[in-house]
Scaffold this motif. Structure first.
Motif, PDB file in Angstrom:
ATOM      1  N   THR A  16     -97.085  41.589 -66.242  1.00 15.53           N
ATOM      2  CA  THR A  16     -96.497  40.223 -66.312  1.00 15.53           C
ATOM      3  C   THR A  16     -97.807  39.530 -66.502  1.00 15.53           C
ATOM      4  O   THR A  16     -98.875  39.533 -66.136  1.00 15.53           O
ATOM      5  CB  THR A  16     -96.185  39.972 -64.729  1.00 15.53           C
ATOM      6  OG1 THR A  16     -95.147  40.591 -64.122  1.00 15.53           O
ATOM      7  CG2 THR A  16     -95.789  38.570 -64.578  1.00 15.53           C
ATOM      8  N   ILE A  17     -97.262  38.291 -67.325  1.00 13.09           N
ATOM      9  CA  ILE A  17     -98.287  37.463 -67.996  1.00 13.09           C
ATOM     10  C   ILE A  17     -98.263  36.147 -66.894  1.00 13.09           C
ATOM     11  O   ILE A  17     -97.316  35.763 -66.928  1.00 13.09           O
ATOM     12  CB  ILE A  17     -98.226  37.229 -69.429  1.00 13.09           C
ATOM     13  CG1 ILE A  17     -98.362  38.377 -70.095  1.00 13.09           C
ATOM     14  CG2 ILE A  17     -99.299  36.059 -69.895  1.00 13.09           C
ATOM     15  CD1 ILE A  17     -98.027  38.449 -71.610  1.00 13.09           C
ATOM     16  N   HIS A  18     -99.586  35.786 -66.366  1.00 16.63           N
ATOM     17  CA  HIS A  18     -99.577  34.531 -65.824  1.00 16.63           C
ATOM     18  C   HIS A  18    -100.279  33.668 -66.706  1.00 16.63           C
ATOM     19  O   HIS A  18    -101.392  33.807 -67.153  1.00 16.63           O
ATOM     20  CB  HIS A  18    -100.588  34.877 -64.358  1.00 16.63           C
ATOM     21  CG  HIS A  18    -100.097  35.853 -63.710  1.00 16.63           C
ATOM     22  ND1 HIS A  18     -99.335  35.916 -62.497  1.00 16.63           N
ATOM     23  CD2 HIS A  18    -100.345  37.521 -63.669  1.00 16.63           C
ATOM     24  CE1 HIS A  18     -98.794  36.836 -62.250  1.00 16.63           C
ATOM     25  NE2 HIS A  18     -99.488  37.769 -62.720  1.00 16.63           N
TER      26      HIS A  18
ATOM     27  N   THR B 205    -113.396  42.311 -70.661  1.00 18.26           N
ATOM     28  CA  THR B 205    -112.533  43.146 -71.370  1.00 18.26           C
ATOM     29  C   THR B 205    -112.305  42.577 -72.881  1.00 18.26           C
ATOM     30  O   THR B 205    -111.282  41.877 -72.959  1.00 18.26           O
ATOM     31  CB  THR B 205    -111.275  43.491 -70.668  1.00 18.26           C
ATOM     32  OG1 THR B 205    -111.654  43.781 -69.294  1.00 18.26           O
ATOM     33  CG2 THR B 205    -110.312  44.309 -71.410  1.00 18.26           C
ATOM     34  N   PRO B 206    -112.765  43.054 -73.753  1.00 16.29           N
ATOM     35  CA  PRO B 206    -112.554  42.348 -75.126  1.00 16.29           C
ATOM     36  C   PRO B 206    -111.253  42.597 -75.807  1.00 16.29           C
ATOM     37  O   PRO B 206    -110.920  41.908 -76.860  1.00 16.29           O
ATOM     38  CB  PRO B 206    -113.825  42.859 -76.015  1.00 16.29           C
ATOM     39  CG  PRO B 206    -114.017  44.135 -75.337  1.00 16.29           C
ATOM     40  CD  PRO B 206    -113.693  44.067 -73.923  1.00 16.29           C
ATOM     41  N   GLU B 207    -110.315  43.590 -75.262  1.00 17.66           N
ATOM     42  CA  GLU B 207    -109.167  43.797 -76.004  1.00 17.66           C
ATOM     43  C   GLU B 207    -108.096  42.809 -75.316  1.00 17.66           C
ATOM     44  O   GLU B 207    -107.843  42.507 -74.130  1.00 17.66           O
ATOM     45  CB  GLU B 207    -108.487  45.288 -75.563  1.00 17.66           C
ATOM     46  CG  GLU B 207    -109.298  46.363 -76.069  1.00 17.66           C
ATOM     47  CD  GLU B 207    -110.583  46.669 -75.459  1.00 17.66           C
ATOM     48  OE1 GLU B 207    -111.038  46.301 -74.208  1.00 17.66           O
ATOM     49  OE2 GLU B 207    -111.619  47.081 -76.146  1.00 17.66           O
ATOM     50  N   VAL B 208    -107.617  41.801 -76.242  1.00  9.77           N
ATOM     51  CA  VAL B 208    -106.815  40.702 -75.947  1.00  9.77           C
ATOM     52  C   VAL B 208    -105.488  40.797 -76.555  1.00  9.77           C
ATOM     53  O   VAL B 208    -105.372  41.760 -77.647  1.00  9.77           O
ATOM     54  CB  VAL B 208    -107.471  39.439 -76.288  1.00  9.77           C
ATOM     55  CG1 VAL B 208    -109.019  39.548 -75.416  1.00  9.77           C
ATOM     56  CG2 VAL B 208    -107.848  39.248 -77.542  1.00  9.77           C
ATOM     57  N   THR B 209    -104.577  39.989 -76.392  1.00  5.91           N
ATOM     58  CA  THR B 209    -103.476  39.693 -77.112  1.00  5.91           C
ATOM     59  C   THR B 209    -103.270  38.200 -77.679  1.00  5.91           C
ATOM     60  O   THR B 209    -103.687  37.197 -77.007  1.00  5.91           O
ATOM     61  CB  THR B 209    -102.214  39.916 -76.231  1.00  5.91           C
ATOM     62  OG1 THR B 209    -102.133  41.464 -75.958  1.00  5.91           O
ATOM     63  CG2 THR B 209    -100.992  39.834 -77.199  1.00  5.91           C
ATOM     64  N   LEU B 210    -103.046  38.321 -78.977  1.00  2.42           N
ATOM     65  CA  LEU B 210    -102.980  36.686 -79.585  1.00  2.42           C
ATOM     66  C   LEU B 210    -101.365  36.627 -79.882  1.00  2.42           C
ATOM     67  O   LEU B 210    -100.775  37.607 -80.396  1.00  2.42           O
ATOM     68  CB  LEU B 210    -103.659  36.904 -80.796  1.00  2.42           C
ATOM     69  CG  LEU B 210    -105.263  36.689 -80.994  1.00  2.42           C
ATOM     70  CD1 LEU B 210    -105.781  36.511 -82.071  1.00  2.42           C
ATOM     71  CD2 LEU B 210    -105.684  35.591 -79.715  1.00  2.42           C
TER      72      LEU B 210
ATOM     73  N   LYS C 176    -111.668  39.536 -62.520  1.00  7.03           N
ATOM     74  CA  LYS C 176    -111.690  39.969 -61.004  1.00  7.03           C
ATOM     75  C   LYS C 176    -110.375  40.314 -60.549  1.00  7.03           C
ATOM     76  O   LYS C 176    -110.268  41.363 -59.898  1.00  7.03           O
ATOM     77  CB  LYS C 176    -112.073  38.512 -60.462  1.00  7.03           C
ATOM     78  CG  LYS C 176    -113.534  37.991 -60.441  1.00  7.03           C
ATOM     79  CD  LYS C 176    -113.688  36.594 -59.829  1.00  7.03           C
ATOM     80  CE  LYS C 176    -115.071  36.318 -60.278  1.00  7.03           C
ATOM     81  NZ  LYS C 176    -115.162  34.849 -59.415  1.00  7.03           N
ATOM     82  N   SER C 177    -109.272  39.756 -60.992  1.00  7.27           N
ATOM     83  CA  SER C 177    -107.851  40.098 -60.626  1.00  7.27           C
ATOM     84  C   SER C 177    -107.542  41.267 -61.114  1.00  7.27           C
ATOM     85  O   SER C 177    -106.326  42.082 -60.739  1.00  7.27           O
ATOM     86  CB  SER C 177    -107.156  38.948 -60.499  1.00  7.27           C
ATOM     87  OG  SER C 177    -106.802  38.756 -62.109  1.00  7.27           O
ATOM     88  N   GLY C 178    -107.570  41.586 -62.532  1.00  9.55           N
ATOM     89  CA  GLY C 178    -106.861  42.527 -63.229  1.00  9.55           C
ATOM     90  C   GLY C 178    -105.650  42.057 -63.861  1.00  9.55           C
ATOM     91  O   GLY C 178    -105.159  42.843 -64.492  1.00  9.55           O
TER      92      GLY C 178
END
Length: 144
Positions: free
Chosen positions: A4-6, A82-87, A42-44
């Motif tokens: 889930t994306i916050h 964590t350098p892996e992201v989504t754009l 911190k939260s993951g």
């Protein structure tokens, strides 16, 4: 990233995300905007925010201005961990990898960043910290 994306809870940023989605990725005419999703250090949890960008070849250049505050924005600290992201750019969503710009890259790119968003010049003078630029490149060459 399938969790889930916050969305960023800051009201004006949450509104910007909503407008981004309602307009197919074009919430502000004349401004290049994207949505960045990082994993909370911190939260993951997956965290999404809206940002302006400029392009530099295959990279999307983001400015960690935090509106000139004396601390880095959470999204920047998250991508350092964590350098892996989504754009999401327009209607395209894709995995990418982020890294801070080198000092030489920042010096070269800063004029283009300010030309795109003049408020960044004022943010730079409002804080004692160095405002980092971030280069985000699609995980697969040729993406958006």
């Amino acid at each position: 990233m399938t969790d889930t994306i916050h969305d960023n809870p800051t009201p004006w940023i949450a509104d910007h995300i909503r407008r981004f989605e309602e307009t197919g990725g074009h919430p502000r005419p004349g401004v290049a905007d994207l949505l960045l999703t990082t994993r909370g250090r911190k939260s993951g949890l997956l965290r999404r925010t809206a940002l302006a960008y400029v392009r530099d070849e295959d990279a999307y250049v983001l400015t960690a201005s935090n509106a000139g505050a004396d601390r880095h924005p959470a999204w920047y600290l998250n991508l350092l961990a964590t350098p892996e992201v989504t754009l999401q750019v327009g209607s395209a969503t894709f995995p990418a990898r982020a890294r801070p710009a080198t000092p030489a890259e920042s010096a070269r790119l800063w004029p283009a960043v300010v030309a795109a968003m003049p408020s960044y010049a004022a943010y730079r003078t409002a804080t004692a910290r160095e405002i980092p630029l971030v280069l985000v490149t699609p995980a697969e060459p040729g993406m958006v």
